[in-house]
Design a protein around this motif. Structure first.
Motif, mmCIF file in Angstrom:
data_model
loop_
_atom_site.group_PDB
_atom_site.id
_atom_site.type_symbol
_atom_site.label_atom_id
_atom_site.label_comp_id
_atom_site.label_asym_id
_atom_site.label_seq_id
_atom_site.Cartn_x
_atom_site.Cartn_y
_atom_site.Cartn_z
ATOM 1 N N LYS A 84 0.741 -1.060 0.183
ATOM 2 C CA LYS A 84 -0.370 0.347 -0.689
ATOM 3 C C LYS A 84 0.957 1.470 0.109
ATOM 4 C CE LYS A 84 -3.811 -2.429 2.014
ATOM 5 N NZ LYS A 84 -4.932 -1.973 3.056
ATOM 6 N N ASP A 85 0.616 1.848 -0.385
ATOM 7 C CA ASP A 85 1.240 3.515 -0.752
ATOM 8 C C ASP A 85 2.564 3.388 -1.680
ATOM 9 O OD1 ASP A 85 -1.261 5.035 -0.180
ATOM 10 O OD2 ASP A 85 0.095 4.307 2.375
ATOM 11 N N ASP A 92 -5.168 2.512 -1.261
ATOM 12 C CA ASP A 92 -5.359 1.513 -0.441
ATOM 13 C C ASP A 92 -6.832 0.786 -0.276
ATOM 14 O OD1 ASP A 92 -3.397 2.075 0.981
ATOM 15 O OD2 ASP A 92 -3.860 2.503 3.026
ATOM 16 N N ASN A 145 -5.931 -1.142 -3.395
ATOM 17 C CA ASN A 145 -4.278 -2.304 -2.929
ATOM 18 C C ASN A 145 -5.113 -3.844 -3.011
ATOM 19 O OD1 ASN A 145 -2.663 -3.213 -1.798
ATOM 20 N ND2 ASN A 145 -1.642 -3.116 -3.064
ATOM 21 N N ASP A 146 -5.977 -3.296 -1.763
ATOM 22 C CA ASP A 146 -7.029 -4.435 -1.198
ATOM 23 C C ASP A 146 -7.947 -5.293 -2.053
ATOM 24 O OD1 ASP A 146 -6.449 -3.804 1.542
ATOM 25 O OD2 ASP A 146 -8.161 -2.488 1.811
#
Length: 199
Positions: A10-11, A69, A72-73
């Motif tokens: 994430k990020d 995020d 990404n999940d």
């Protein structure tokens, strides 16, 4: 192709062209006709995902991208059991049953990559991606990867298509020469096989 992004933390800031090259190496992009290169097809796919807000420009560096995020999940959920991201919170030893299913692995570079952390990956014989990620490290910092990973693990990964050891400090010159020599002959064999199928 989107599931491949589950390998990023994430990020994580990534470069569009680098991601397109990873997609190409994995064989995700196929030329539909002779007029369009794989690079341009990859850029089109990237732009399509960007237009749907899967990717967004970084606020700090407009030349790089990140995923929200939640996206990404979603990528992690879509990726299923074939993708695995190893970080300091996850131990490979906890994933013994799933190791043989892994096709793609990324790991977050820390100060030193100890062999114990990677040793169970010897069972992940179908691994196609071994990707080192730089997270919260300055550009000048180097990551020391245990030479045992290179000597004992990598030669067993016969399906490997992507090997990224960017910014990894490798101290054994003989080891590097051995890897380059093996990679050269592997590519020669691939070229030979490709020629054989054409004839």
């Amino acid at each position: 192709m989107f599931a491949y992004c589950s390998l990023f933390t994430k990020d994580y800031l990534f470069d569009k062209d680098e991601l397109v090259l990873l997609w190409m190496a994995e064989g995700f992009l196929h030329e539909s006709n002779g007029s369009q290169s794989m690079e341009s097809l990859g850029r089109e796919c990237f732009q399509e995902l960007e237009s749907r807000l899967f990717f967004q420009h970084s606020t700090n560096d407009r030349s790089r991208y990140t995923m929200h995020d939640l996206i990404n999940d979603l990528a992690t959920s879509v990726a299923g059991e074939f993708f695995f991201m190893l970080d300091d919170k996850i131990d490979v030893y906890d994933q013994k049953e799933a190791l043989e299913k892994f096709h793609h692995l990324s790991f977050v570079r820390q100060g030193y990559g100890v062999y114990r952390k990677f040793k169970p990956l010897q069972r992940a014989r179908r691994l196609r991606t071994f990707l080192a990620l730089s997270v919260n490290l300055d550009a000048w910092q180097r990551f020391s990867l245990s030479n045992m990973v290179l000597v004992e693990l990598l030669p067993q990964l016969q399906f490997l298509r992507v090997l990224s050891l960017a910014s990894c400090l490798i101290t054994e010159n003989k080891l590097v020469a051995s890897i380059i020599y093996k990679a050269y002959w592997f590519l020669v064999v691939l070229g030979y096989l490709a020629c054989q199928t054409v004839v």
